[in-house]
Design a protein around this motif. Sequence first.
Motif, PDB file in Angstrom:
ATOM      1  N   GLU A  90       2.450 -39.700-108.622  1.00 31.75           N
ATOM      2  CA  GLU A  90       2.244 -40.799-107.895  1.00 31.75           C
ATOM      3  C   GLU A  90       3.381 -41.433-107.535  1.00 31.75           C
ATOM      4  O   GLU A  90       3.222 -42.772-107.183  1.00 31.75           O
ATOM      5  CB  GLU A  90       1.085 -41.627-108.725  1.00 31.75           C
ATOM      6  N   LEU A  91       4.691 -40.998-108.017  1.00 31.14           N
ATOM      7  CA  LEU A  91       5.867 -41.963-107.588  1.00 31.14           C
ATOM      8  C   LEU A  91       6.124 -41.947-106.079  1.00 31.14           C
ATOM      9  O   LEU A  91       5.697 -40.833-105.389  1.00 31.14           O
ATOM     10  CB  LEU A  91       7.020 -41.099-108.173  1.00 31.14           C
ATOM     11  N   PRO A  92       6.358 -42.955-105.650  1.00 30.03           N
ATOM     12  CA  PRO A  92       6.459 -43.211-104.110  1.00 30.03           C
ATOM     13  C   PRO A  92       7.829 -42.281-103.657  1.00 30.03           C
ATOM     14  O   PRO A  92       8.660 -42.098-104.314  1.00 30.03           O
ATOM     15  CB  PRO A  92       6.765 -44.625-104.062  1.00 30.03           C
ATOM     16  N   ILE A  93       7.806 -42.143-102.493  1.00 30.36           N
ATOM     17  CA  ILE A  93       9.144 -41.638-101.975  1.00 30.36           C
ATOM     18  C   ILE A  93      10.327 -42.569-102.111  1.00 30.36           C
ATOM     19  O   ILE A  93      10.105 -43.866-102.039  1.00 30.36           O
ATOM     20  CB  ILE A  93       9.200 -41.416-100.342  1.00 30.36           C
ATOM     21  N   GLY A  94      11.521 -42.116-102.171  1.00 28.02           N
ATOM     22  CA  GLY A  94      12.669 -42.899-102.323  1.00 28.02           C
ATOM     23  C   GLY A  94      14.087 -42.032-102.736  1.00 28.02           C
ATOM     24  O   GLY A  94      13.688 -41.068-103.032  1.00 28.02           O
ATOM     25  N   GLN A  95      14.997 -42.610-102.511  1.00 23.09           N
ATOM     26  CA  GLN A  95      16.380 -42.141-103.223  1.00 23.09           C
ATOM     27  C   GLN A  95      16.169 -42.064-104.640  1.00 23.09           C
ATOM     28  O   GLN A  95      15.846 -43.107-105.230  1.00 23.09           O
ATOM     29  CB  GLN A  95      17.525 -42.960-102.754  1.00 23.09           C
ATOM     30  N   LEU A  96      16.540 -40.812-105.221  1.00 26.90           N
ATOM     31  CA  LEU A  96      16.112 -40.762-106.750  1.00 26.90           C
ATOM     32  C   LEU A  96      17.377 -40.018-107.374  1.00 26.90           C
ATOM     33  O   LEU A  96      18.254 -39.242-106.708  1.00 26.90           O
ATOM     34  CB  LEU A  96      15.110 -39.802-106.869  1.00 26.90           C
ATOM     35  N   ARG A  97      17.480 -40.358-108.547  1.00 29.85           N
ATOM     36  CA  ARG A  97      18.898 -39.851-109.419  1.00 29.85           C
ATOM     37  C   ARG A  97      18.522 -39.779-110.805  1.00 29.85           C
ATOM     38  O   ARG A  97      17.745 -40.726-111.333  1.00 29.85           O
ATOM     39  CB  ARG A  97      19.983 -40.657-109.086  1.00 29.85           C
ATOM     40  N   TRP A  98      18.683 -38.903-111.560  1.00 27.72           N
ATOM     41  CA  TRP A  98      18.619 -38.643-112.915  1.00 27.72           C
ATOM     42  C   TRP A  98      20.086 -38.539-113.754  1.00 27.72           C
ATOM     43  O   TRP A  98      20.762 -38.000-113.378  1.00 27.72           O
ATOM     44  CB  TRP A  98      17.763 -37.463-113.368  1.00 27.72           C
ATOM     45  N   ASN A  99      19.632 -38.959-115.112  1.00 24.03           N
ATOM     46  CA  ASN A  99      20.885 -38.606-116.085  1.00 24.03           C
ATOM     47  C   ASN A  99      20.435 -37.343-116.669  1.00 24.03           C
ATOM     48  O   ASN A  99      19.389 -36.426-116.212  1.00 24.03           O
ATOM     49  CB  ASN A  99      20.610 -39.698-117.267  1.00 24.03           C
ATOM     50  N   PRO A 100      21.407 -36.555-117.230  1.00 22.09           N
ATOM     51  CA  PRO A 100      21.333 -35.237-117.882  1.00 22.09           C
ATOM     52  C   PRO A 100      20.094 -35.012-118.592  1.00 22.09           C
ATOM     53  O   PRO A 100      19.454 -35.883-119.156  1.00 22.09           O
ATOM     54  CB  PRO A 100      22.584 -34.875-118.787  1.00 22.09           C
ATOM     55  N   THR A 101      19.432 -33.900-118.310  1.00 17.40           N
ATOM     56  CA  THR A 101      18.104 -33.308-119.240  1.00 17.40           C
ATOM     57  C   THR A 101      18.683 -33.129-120.476  1.00 17.40           C
ATOM     58  O   THR A 101      19.661 -32.464-121.007  1.00 17.40           O
ATOM     59  CB  THR A 101      17.420 -32.110-118.645  1.00 17.40           C
ATOM     60  N   PRO A 102      17.981 -33.868-121.685  1.00 16.86           N
ATOM     61  CA  PRO A 102      18.255 -33.544-122.991  1.00 16.86           C
ATOM     62  C   PRO A 102      18.153 -32.010-123.268  1.00 16.86           C
ATOM     63  O   PRO A 102      17.193 -31.280-123.009  1.00 16.86           O
ATOM     64  CB  PRO A 102      17.295 -34.504-123.656  1.00 16.86           C
ATOM     65  N   MET A 103      19.001 -31.741-124.288  1.00 16.55           N
ATOM     66  CA  MET A 103      18.961 -30.424-124.881  1.00 16.55           C
ATOM     67  C   MET A 103      17.664 -30.551-125.855  1.00 16.55           C
ATOM     68  O   MET A 103      17.617 -31.401-126.524  1.00 16.55           O
ATOM     69  CB  MET A 103      20.376 -30.030-125.657  1.00 16.55           C
ATOM     70  N   PRO A 104      16.979 -29.291-126.103  1.00 19.37           N
ATOM     71  CA  PRO A 104      16.052 -29.125-126.980  1.00 19.37           C
ATOM     72  C   PRO A 104      16.455 -29.150-128.112  1.00 19.37           C
ATOM     73  O   PRO A 104      17.589 -28.726-128.619  1.00 19.37           O
ATOM     74  CB  PRO A 104      15.488 -27.685-126.750  1.00 19.37           C
ATOM     75  N   LYS A 105      15.498 -29.621-129.227  1.00 17.64           N
ATOM     76  CA  LYS A 105      15.868 -29.866-130.759  1.00 17.64           C
ATOM     77  C   LYS A 105      15.309 -28.679-131.181  1.00 17.64           C
ATOM     78  O   LYS A 105      15.773 -28.135-132.353  1.00 17.64           O
ATOM     79  CB  LYS A 105      15.132 -31.021-130.833  1.00 17.64           C
ATOM     80  N   GLU A 106      14.173 -27.935-130.751  1.00 23.21           N
ATOM     81  CA  GLU A 106      13.594 -26.735-131.458  1.00 23.21           C
ATOM     82  C   GLU A 106      14.192 -25.489-130.513  1.00 23.21           C
ATOM     83  O   GLU A 106      14.685 -25.707-129.498  1.00 23.21           O
ATOM     84  CB  GLU A 106      12.104 -26.767-131.322  1.00 23.21           C
ATOM     85  N   PRO A 107      13.999 -24.439-131.135  1.00 24.49           N
ATOM     86  CA  PRO A 107      14.587 -23.053-130.564  1.00 24.49           C
ATOM     87  C   PRO A 107      13.939 -23.038-129.395  1.00 24.49           C
ATOM     88  O   PRO A 107      12.668 -22.970-129.301  1.00 24.49           O
ATOM     89  CB  PRO A 107      14.223 -21.860-131.659  1.00 24.49           C
TER      90      PRO A 107
END
Length: 439
Positions: A90-107
């Motif tokens: 449901e997120l409206p349109i717009g300019q978007l930016r993300w920080n790095p994706t976290p590394m997994p803790k489990e294998p």
Amino acid sequence: MAAFHYMPGFGNDFETESLPGALPQGQNSPQRCAYGLYAEQLSGSPFTAPRGINERSWLYRIRPSVKHSGRFTPARREHWKTAPNLDDHELPIGQLRWNPTPMPKEPVNFIDGVRTMTTAGDVHGQAGMAAHVYAFNSDMEDDYFFDADGELLLVPEKGRLRIFTEMGIIEVEPSEICIIPRGMMVKVAALDGEARGYICENYGAKFSLPDRGPIGANCLANPRDFKTPVAAYEDKEVPCRLHVKWCGKFYETTLDHSPLDVVAWHGNYAPYKYDLRTFSPVGAILFDHPDPSIFTVLTAPSGEEGTANVDFVIFPPRWLVAEHSFRPPWYHRNIMSEFMGLVYGQYDAKEEGFVPGGMSLHNMMLPHGPDAMGFNKASTVELKPHRLESTMAFMFETRFPQHLTRFAAELESLQDNYADCWTDLKKRFNGTPEGDWSE
């Protein structure tokens, strides 16, 4: 890696063997292959495609790949999405930016560590792409994978990869890229214990080198720097699993042997790697900021000339020398949609907030450009020659709108305040030619 080089889109032919005499001479499918191998052709284009773009390789393997298919059963990967993937959030349109994706803790292994950020086009019509991130910390020991939907362009950001393909082994590190052709069986390991990066899954025409036009015979990505692997194979008989992506769905089957059993091969349908540090950029040497298209490394054409299904563009270290010009990218709206990532360093138009491992999405016709700090700095700085050091950003640019996945829309690393970077762009018009540059 091979001593020979791969030239995407130019139809060149290679040969390599793991055992002496494994490659037949003078014919592709002899009555009996050496070492008791099976001859098999892998086609990456229709049989009747023009010679210059006809792609196929002959593989000489321990077992034919029909022995690798077994009986498939459906499998699920909730976070790997395929176009069309509409109305997922449901997120409206717009300019978007993300920080790095976290590394997994489990294998987590490579294929289970893929998360789709955007999809574009329609996989059933073999048009469009998907932008993914990967983050994993466990090797694919007895698991193997091929993608029937498109070729995979891998852009490592953290950690080296060891990609064992049917045609040999490729090791790739940050600042390098790797292309895995459609239908190529692989397994992936993290040489440094964990790895993170980006993937462009290209559903359309294969990536190739862009035409240089008036640039001429040199610069940009040069064919000699694309490298293919030498032949290598596994001859192991242990329980293995083959995972397949086909028309957006996933399937798997159990084998009693490794499917990476190609002892020798020749042809021009092959995986390859490229070192982005060998890219030779061109740019303005008097005035004006040129279009980002001059930084295109690879392009996957569409049916419309000059309009790419997807371009892979980089922004590497380079000199800025233009006089009386605004040097960073200008403000613009674009019919193309731009998914950007940062491998290392800073991006000159966004010195704050856009960090290595992060991402941004500027969809078609949504305005974007330098943040307020970047604009003010670039508008007042002394225009002496300046070298951008230690930076490597890239862009997956496509003619199609990129639809956000639910995963991307709900990521905690989504920067809610990204649009605020333009808030301080003040009105400088005051009716005089000089404008108002007071702070």
